[in-house]
Design an enzyme around this catalytic site. Structure first.
Site, PDB file in Angstrom:
ATOM      1  N   HIS A  36      -7.522  -5.376   9.152  1.00  0.00           N
ATOM      2  CA  HIS A  36      -6.425  -4.504   9.370  1.00  0.00           C
ATOM      3  C   HIS A  36      -6.292  -3.720  10.567  1.00  0.00           C
ATOM      4  O   HIS A  36      -7.545  -3.294  11.007  1.00  0.00           O
ATOM      5  CB  HIS A  36      -6.291  -3.235   8.206  1.00  0.00           C
ATOM      6  CG  HIS A  36      -4.979  -2.342   8.170  1.00  0.00           C
ATOM      7  ND1 HIS A  36      -4.035  -2.717   7.678  1.00  0.00           N
ATOM      8  CD2 HIS A  36      -4.911  -1.167   9.167  1.00  0.00           C
ATOM      9  CE1 HIS A  36      -2.806  -1.777   7.872  1.00  0.00           C
ATOM     10  NE2 HIS A  36      -3.543  -0.848   8.818  1.00  0.00           N
ATOM     11  N   GLU A  56      12.511  16.484  -2.391  1.00  0.00           N
ATOM     12  CA  GLU A  56      13.025  17.132  -1.079  1.00  0.00           C
ATOM     13  C   GLU A  56      12.574  16.241   0.120  1.00  0.00           C
ATOM     14  O   GLU A  56      13.380  16.069   1.293  1.00  0.00           O
ATOM     15  CB  GLU A  56      12.274  18.543  -0.552  1.00  0.00           C
ATOM     16  CG  GLU A  56      12.452  19.644  -1.604  1.00  0.00           C
ATOM     17  CD  GLU A  56      12.058  19.572  -2.901  1.00  0.00           C
ATOM     18  OE1 GLU A  56      11.097  18.945  -3.288  1.00  0.00           O
ATOM     19  OE2 GLU A  56      12.427  20.375  -3.876  1.00  0.00           O
ATOM     20  N   GLY A 103       0.759  -1.282  -0.073  1.00  0.00           N
ATOM     21  CA  GLY A 103      -0.092  -0.060   0.152  1.00  0.00           C
ATOM     22  C   GLY A 103       0.791   1.171   0.085  1.00  0.00           C
ATOM     23  O   GLY A 103       0.461   2.226  -0.691  1.00  0.00           O
TER      24      GLY A 103
END
Lengths: 619, 619
Positions: A257, A364, A152
């Site tokens: 989950h 970044e 995921g």
């Protein structure tokens, strides 16, 4: 795969089964946690720890030890179980999971000796892994870094920033293992069990790829052992797995989950798993091959600094010079850039010390993650960009804060004073962001001397330091031997008649000094403070100035009015009966010349003069 | 390509030449800017505007108009030149570039009628483009979105978040054009002119790809016309270009990024370009085909809210319910999720209005960019995640602020009160971050009723609104007809004897109410304020309470001590002679039960009682 003996495979299978048992037991004891995310990864973790990694369980963070980064941090229990299995922590501890008295937190943090960086905000592990791998190579170590990712989290762009840079840098000591269980928190992942979809992306990024059944221990072991090719490319092992694998009644199901098994379900699942154990001894832990590698120690002496004779230089340029000067005697210092090195002046360091410079290109987030990895190898990374673009990595900075990472960030081009490039290039919220990093240090030098001092202070301080620099040239205010400290300030103008104290830093300090002159000519005395250390802040120094100047402060900053220098002062003295007036940027600025912008947004010398006159005129 | 007449090609070449001339002239007049980045893109821009886009120059932001997003925002002059070429702005204006009186800013902002979102922080345009494309489709429009990217910015992971989701959503009305000039700001890009490297990545992402010479107008026109395949995949046109193309003495050279030509060089370059002009008339602008598409208007009436009878519900759950309720009568509302919809309760909206729900998977940056694109089509997007993970999109939020985007963000799981998951999942800096968005609104409801009100206020307000919700269940405090306003507060406990005013919101408001009870029993009266609107803030209301309670405030927040609720209060009353004490989280928290964490970090009812007693006992 012919050379993998059956006994070894079975022994690893036993370990994987114990990892599952421990993960179930710990999460059920805690009443929360992610046992199904542990179960999909258990075979992979067992093979990595006992079949591939070369490390010292007593010195897991040595530069000679292979590292393991659990990028899918919610599978923390299987990580803790693995370190119990190798003996670094006690197995009994595992059931203290998530208790306030335990370091076995819900997601891993470096309170534990084997955790390099906190994980749990997804998609950050691969960049950290690249930093660890880069640091190992830089230190002369042949150690590798294994990163276990969830499927995921590969939706996070930061994963691909790391993947692209790793390939570009030919980081073949980096091995990514993707646990493709197909299920996210709230439903199937974007690519479900489409393993070729993952393979195509890693291949396109320039990686070697291996696609395997993540529950076939022979295939898993073979893959993790082939992790280093010597062919100049990092390796991605894409493993098809099943969420909750091995847990009866839960395996492969949605809706599980982040849910522990109820006590009775846990008992049944554990009993079933125990029935599969062959009770074989684990294989021996493989030790590091090369032990001589090391990161340089801090230097004994420092080169002194002499400010330029001509007396005017931008703090961003002084930053680059300081980095070169300090880096000359301190081999721990590395510099990182996001394709603005000619603006931040990090290019000076690149030219002087090319072997300790990492060009991260325009990415970044990854620059900060790579820095955190380098810091975890003992380096002192200085990562720089336009300050506004460092906000791109706000979550990486947040996690580096939780990691107590020894990371230095320099943001250039602060505020409206950058001028014509316009608001997208102006940092006006960076102080708010960086001040909210716990234990973080925020420095804001106003001249070349204080910039050199701040860079030195940053290098010497253990923890996150943010340095804010200015685009425009500014006059040198201090001689080379002036002393600066983290948490200090400088009273740069004072008299016995001061009506109030102006508190400023950076470009606004120079405006305040000009305002001071003008006001003095008109017979109005004000004190002026250079607040070069925004955090920590010198409460006593501010209070002393306030007490001497009618308990009145006036802050002036090239930053939005929220959370910046003014807020820092207020937070320091807000309970002390001081009246604090503030000047800051209060709307979205335009493009224009620096001078016009400072005037328009009310933070230039004329605005300060006006405001001081208003304040001293009011009863 | 056989059907492309020579006259059309030559006419487009003339336009491209004029775009180059205008870009040189404007940047030289401004004394700064990026002419070479314009020159590499000029042929692409000419072909898109005059050969592919169907739009209304007077209504460039209509949902029926094809859109153009300049993701490489530093090429702003070529964008302005193109809109001058179509007549939306006057050509004479172009040389006002970067002047403080001009809306032609250094990088594009929506001060201009043809700019959907500000660009200039790289890598954000493709996600915005996906939002625009998604909005067009949702509104029944066949309009397409063209996004021009620089090659350097494809190092940003956010580009790939957008690319993956666009393919997953089969957004074949989205066309990315990558201007591969091989040169970044400070050196060659990661992939230089390796066009297959770009092609592999887009292909692996599931895109159709076309690789062309970006200066061969026939090839460019053919490619941009083939942008919509109807084959269910977005299209990426990868164009090999030369930085500074057509500018003598600069073309293809390093060291010319972001530098205008000197006056004499500009004159020479313009003269040379003018010599190439055939002075052909431009082709006619192609108008939109389908004009019936529209986004629903705001509703005339609202459904009233009735709080639950049992009286206890988490504000995160109330958020989901409110979104469903308000979304039922307001078809502008869309919801976006980053794979935590079962935790934020956005899944309630998905179940009720699946056609207005966008699952963005674990890619928060892109979720915010897609939201900004949807907002630019007239939708009212509500994007939600754990509040801490919204920090991942800090730079996208910053840019949405500059865009004055009509964007709503909801961050759940605020503070240490989330409990066992630990610090990586706790938002403790989100108020600092979101307060620093100029003109942004920050709401922090404490119960179900105020949550419903805040969601309604957010939907009705034009601009960025952030709503902070809490994981734990909390008691209902207000009846359904209680009125809330942006910029308001509620005095929830008061008496004539109040010694000070406690200011709180969210979980700490409930702790403050419990503390109030305990203190009252002990004979210590305190006022309690629910500061549900953190920004804007009710200065007058705070001051009135302070004046009535010995000029003493005590703020309590489940947030770090920097930049949050306490700072907001200080910023509001810091110049008014009020003594403000603060309670907040001051260190990196651990995992643990919510109750234990609130106690350990000193923001629970007992801590408030202690602190109040200390304050009232001091002289």
């Amino acid at each position: 795969m012919a050379d993998l003996p059956d006994g070894l495979i079975q022994s690893l299978e036993d370990i994987a089964t114990r990892l599952r048992i421990d993960s179930i037991r710990a999460t059920t004891a805690a009443g929360s946690g992610h046992p199904t995310s542990c179960a999909s990864a258990a075979d992979l973790v067992a093979a990595i720890f006992f079949g591939a990694m070369r490390f010292d369980p007593q010195e897991p963070r040595a530069v000679t030890s292979d590292r393991f980064v659990l990028s899918k941090g919610h599978a923390a229990p299987v990580l803790y179980a693995a370190w119990a299995e190798v003996g670094t922590i006690k197995r009994e501890e595992l059931t203290t999971l998530r208790d306030i008295a335990s370091d076995l937190e819900g997601h891993p943090t470096p309170r534990l000796p084997f955790v390099d960086v906190a994980t749990g905000s997804l998609g950050q592990g691969l960049g950290v892994g690249l930093g660890l791998a880069t640091g190992a190579r830089c230190a002369g170590s042949d150690a590798r870094t294994f990163v276990l990712l969830g499927d995921g989290e590969t939706a996070e762009g930061s994963v691909w920033e790391a993947a692209y840079l790793a390939a570009h840098r030919k980081a073949d000591n980096l091995i990514a293992v993707v646990d493709v269980n197909g299920l996210g928190q709230s439903g199937p992942t974007m690519w479900d069990h489409d393993l070729p979809a993952f393979q195509r992306k890693f291949r396109a990024a320039g990686w070697r790829t291996l696609v395997i059944d993540g529950h076939d221990m022979r295939a898993v072991l073979d893959a993790v052992r082939r992790g280093r090719s010597g062919r100049g490319a990092p390796t991605a092992i894409i493993a098809r797995t099943v969420k909750g694998k091995g847990i009866e009644g839960v395996e492969g199901l949605e809706g599980w989950h982040g849910k522990p098994l109820p006590a009775d379900g846990a008992d049944r699942a554990i009993a079933a798993l125990e029935g599969r154990l062959r009770h074989l001894p684990p294989p021996p832990i493989q030790r590091p091959r090369r032990r001589a590698a090391r990161v340089a120690p801090p230097p004994a002496a420092r080169q002194p600094y002499a400010p330029p004779a001509d007396g005017s230089i931008a703090t961003r340029e002084a930053y680059g010079e300081a980095l070169v000067r300090i880096g000359a005697s301190d081999a721990r210092i590395v510099a990182l850039d996001g394709d603005v090195k000619n603006s931040t002046y990090a290019e000076k360091f690149m030219q002087a010390h090319p072997d300790r410079f990492v060009e991260c290109f325009i990415a970044e987030q990854n620059m900060v993650s790579v820095s955190a990895g380098l810091a975890a190898q003992g380096y002192v990374p200085f990562a720089s960009s336009f300050a506004c673009f460092l906000t791109r990595a706000a979550d990486q900075v947040r996690m580096a804060g939780i990691s107590r990472s020894n990371l230095k960030l320099c943001g250039s081009h602060a505020g409206v004073s950058i001028g014509e490039d316009g608001p997208s290039q102006m940092a006006l919220e960076d102080l708010a962001l960086f001040r909210a990093v716990p234990d973080g240090v925020v420095l804001y030098p106003s001249d070349a001397t204080s910039t050199h001092a701040c860079v030195q202070l940053a290098a010497d301080h253990r923890g996150i330091v943010y340095i804010r620099t200015t685009r425009m040239k500014t006059a040198v205010l201090y001689s080379g031997d002036e002393a600066f400290t983290i948490g200090g300030l400088k009273v740069v103008r004072e008299s016995g008649d001061d009506r109030l104290t102006v508190v400023a830093a950076g470009i606004t300090l120079h405006e305040a000094l000009a305002a001071h002159e003008e006001l003095r000519s008109a017979g109005v005395a004000v004190r002026v403070i250079d607040l070069y250390s925004i955090k920590p802040i010198d409460r006593a120094g501010l209070l002393a100035a306030a007490r001497a100047t009618h308990d009145t402060l006036l802050t002036v900053e090239d930053h939005y009015a929220e959370g910046g220098l003014g807020a820092a002062v207020l937070e320091a003295v807000g309970d002390a009966g001081v009246v604090t007036h503030r000047m800051a940027v209060t709307e979205i600025p335009r493009s224009g010349s620096p001078k016009k912008l400072l005037a328009r947004y009310g933070i230039d010398r004329a605005a300060i003069v006006r405001r001081v006159r208003e304040i001293v005129a009011s009863p």
